[in-house]
Design an enzyme around this catalytic site. Structure first.
Site, short mmCIF file in Angstrom:
data_model
loop_
_atom_site.label_atom_id
_atom_site.label_comp_id
_atom_site.label_asym_id
_atom_site.label_seq_id
_atom_site.Cartn_x
_atom_site.Cartn_y
_atom_site.Cartn_z
N GLU A 134 0.51 -60.51 6.84
CA GLU A 134 1.37 -61.12 7.86
C GLU A 134 1.13 -60.55 9.25
O GLU A 134 1.23 -61.27 10.25
CB GLU A 134 2.85 -60.93 7.48
CG GLU A 134 3.26 -61.64 6.19
CD GLU A 134 2.86 -60.88 4.93
OE1 GLU A 134 2.47 -59.70 5.04
OE2 GLU A 134 2.94 -61.45 3.83
N ASP A 164 15.29 -64.15 -6.58
CA ASP A 164 14.30 -63.11 -6.23
C ASP A 164 14.95 -61.79 -5.86
O ASP A 164 14.33 -60.73 -5.93
CB ASP A 164 13.39 -63.58 -5.09
CG ASP A 164 12.25 -64.46 -5.60
OD1 ASP A 164 12.13 -64.60 -6.83
OD2 ASP A 164 11.50 -65.01 -4.77
N SER A 207 5.66 -72.68 -0.82
CA SER A 207 7.08 -72.35 -0.65
C SER A 207 7.60 -72.69 0.74
O SER A 207 8.72 -73.18 0.90
CB SER A 207 7.30 -70.86 -0.91
OG SER A 207 6.84 -70.50 -2.19
#
Lengths: 316, 278
Positions: free
Chosen positions: A63, A122, A42
């Site tokens: 992350e 989304d 992505s």
């Protein structure tokens, strides 16, 4: 000026330009390493990953660890580009950006995609409209929002040479190409894309093309609207903005971000502190609401982030 | 370096000086963290003065140096004392600890203090930072060793486990991590606040090599390090040394006392402590 006022039909996502430029940089500079958190398809870091697997680190869905690891790599002399969706790179890992990266003066480039409403279907959980606020509040952080693919390429090349932490806000959706090759991006410099005398639209990211459309429509009605593209949100080019504000005495800011803490607030502060003329001022952004599912263009329209709205604010 | 040539008495003397100087710093600052500084004194002394951590006070950024990331940034008095003793700066200057304008910040600061590799303080970051250094060393194909010192309490931060997972995944056998297992955090004992045990089993499940030692025995610290280097010759796993320590070690009235996590000794406390450490 380097801006194509005629609206181009060609559209490219800024994330696509990022992926392409990163691959080119990888060939030119062995110190560049790339980290991603399971989103390389992505974020478009997949191209770098394929060509340079030994310099690509998929950190999994983690992350916080990705950002702090990038800080260590930077301190060891590497030039890490860390990518994820903007929601997670700046939201989930904010404290790591603040303490591991910025406080350490670590030379980390956080290039996050899927920012703002234009993530699309989304929905709100992924549509960060707070990232500019989060990043610009950190001391020493450079914050950049490119408007199209041409500018993105220049931004990525510029920050690879610049020593210091940088946040680059990139998008998922394809956006019109508004710059030609004569465009010159510089950290701390804004670009006047169209000169005008009646009002100024100061725009960033996907809103720049809509600002240009608004200025074109204004011209048809006999009004002259100046358009400034602020890709470098921090440091902000106060000089260019104030010069325009003093000239037109009317400034509208436009961004795909919450009106609180974004470009609009920065420009408002700059005008209040520096303008010598009395300036009318209005922020156009997401009005303190969460987004929702929908197509990118539909969402911008639904939340009133349109050329028509900008036009009415500019010529009213 | 083999154990035969190491002067353990010198290391013990340096550990003592780290303890004494740490307490003087915290006393002068009227704030700071004595407990966790005293618990890692022997580990730092062995790394710096047992010829494990290659360092160069004349050239703090020397390319051939090893790396130490101290993730428990609140143990700054011990770190600054060790660096001062190693010659990175005049140790007398550390008396300005926590004062306005002093480089010796409350939590360790790599921008202001030579020899500090990463500014830490926010718990849970340090192992990720160390992983970054270890990955870079692998990329550069250098012999650089990367060490990290973590607190036990900070293992409650989820990021620590993201980092344990990643270090094993990337086969960072150039990384040796000490866990200062003093069993105490600010609010109380780790096992009552948020249990960490069985800690060694957890680390092994995360694909780490492990060794459990007495963290106040410089001989055991040295042997564990030797074992870690040896392991790296045949194993791809990173190496964790769980160092069983005593918070406040060396000062009887501070030992194992939760209350001495983050409180400065008063004049009479310092006097008594220095008398014991003589």
């Amino acid at each position: 000026m380097g801006a194509a006022i005629e609206s181009s039909t060609e559209k490219i996502a800024t994330r696509a330009a990022y992926g392409k430029t990163l691959l080119e940089l990888g060939k030119e500079n062995n110190d560049i390493v790339v980290l991603d958190a399971d989103l390389s398809g992505s974020t478009q870091t997949k191209h770098f990953a394929k060509e340079f697997p030994e310099r690509f680190f998929n950190m999994g869905i983690a992350e916080a660890n990705m950002i702090s690891t990038a800080a260590g790599l930077a301190k060891a002399g590497k030039i890490p580009f860390a990518s994820s969706f903007a929601m997670f790179a700046t939201g989930r890992a904010w404290e790591q950006v603040r303490n591991s990266v910025a406080h350490n003066h670590a030379n980390v480039k956080i290039c996050a995609t899927h920012s703002g409403l234009t993530v699309g279907e989304d929905g709100a959980s992924h549509q960060i409209i707070e990232d500019i606020a989060l990043m610009k509040a950190i001391p020493g952080m450079t914050v950049i929002v490119p408007a199209d693919s041409v500018e993105t390429e220049q931004v990525i090349r510029t920050i690879a040479e610049y020593n210091g932490p940088v946040y680059v806000r990139l998008g998922r959706a394809a956006v019109p190409i508004i710059h030609d090759d004569s465009h010159k991006f510089e950290i701390g410099k804004a670009n006047v894309l169209k000169e005008g005398t009646d009002a100024t639209i100061v725009a960033t990211g996907v809103m720049v093309s809509r600002a240009l459309e608004a200025a074109q429509q204004a011209e048809a009605q006999g009004k002259s609207v100046e358009v400034i593209n602020v890709a470098s949100i921090k440091p902000l080019d106060t000089e260019t903005i104030i010069k325009s504000a003093n000239k037109t005495k009317k400034v509208i800011t436009a961004e795909e971000h919450n009106i609180w803490g974004g470009l609009g607030d920065s420009v408002a502060s700059a005008i209040l502190e520096n303008a010598s003329e009395k300036v009318k001022f209005k922020r156009l952004g997401v009005n303190d609401l969460f987004g929702q599912s929908g197509k990118a263009e539909e969402l911008l329209d639904h939340y009133d982030l349109t050329a028509e709205k900008l036009l009415s604010l500019a010529i009213s | 370096m083999s154990s035969q040539t190491i002067n353990f008495e010198t290391i013990k003397e340096k550990a003592l000086q780290i303890r004494i100087n740490s307490l003087k710093m915290i006393h002068a600052a009227k704030s700071g963290h004595p407990g966790g500084s005293l618990s890692i004194a022997d580990i730092l002394a062995t790394l710096y003065f047992g010829d494990h951590l290659k360092h160069n006070p004349k050239d703090p950024k020397a390319e051939d140096r090893d790396i130490l990331v101290v993730s428990k940034g609140h143990s700054s008095p011990a770190v600054y004392s060790a660096l001062g003793l190693a010659g990175f700066f005049n140790i007398e200057d550390t008396i300005n600890f926590r004062k306005l304008g002093s480089p010796f910040q409350g939590h360790i600061d790599c921008v202001r203090v030579p020899g500090v590799e990463m500014s830490t303080g926010s718990l849970g970051h340090g192992l990720s930072n160390a992983n970054g250094f270890a990955i870079a060393a692998k990329l550069d194909k250098t012999k650089r060793k990367v060490f990290a010192v973590l607190s036990d309490g900070e293992l409650q931060e989820g990021q620590s486990w993201e980092a344990f997972m990643a270090a094993a995944h990337f086969q960072l056998n150039n990384l040796v991590v000490f866990i200062d297992r003093n069993r105490i955090q600010l609010d109380g004992f780790t096992e009552t606040t948020m249990a960490l045990n069985p800690l060694e089993d957890k680390l092994r499940a995360f694909n780490w090599n492990t060794e459990v030692i007495d963290g106040h025995s410089v001989e055991e610290i040295n042997s564990a390090l030797e074992k870690a280097y040896k392991a790296a010759e045949s194993s791809d796993k990173p190496f964790a040394i769980i160092a069983n320590t005593v918070k406040g070690k060396g000062v009887s009235f501070m030992e194992d006392q939760v209350s001495w996590h983050g409180v400065a000794p008063k004049d009479e406390d310092l006097e008594k402590a220095l008398e014991e450490l003589k």
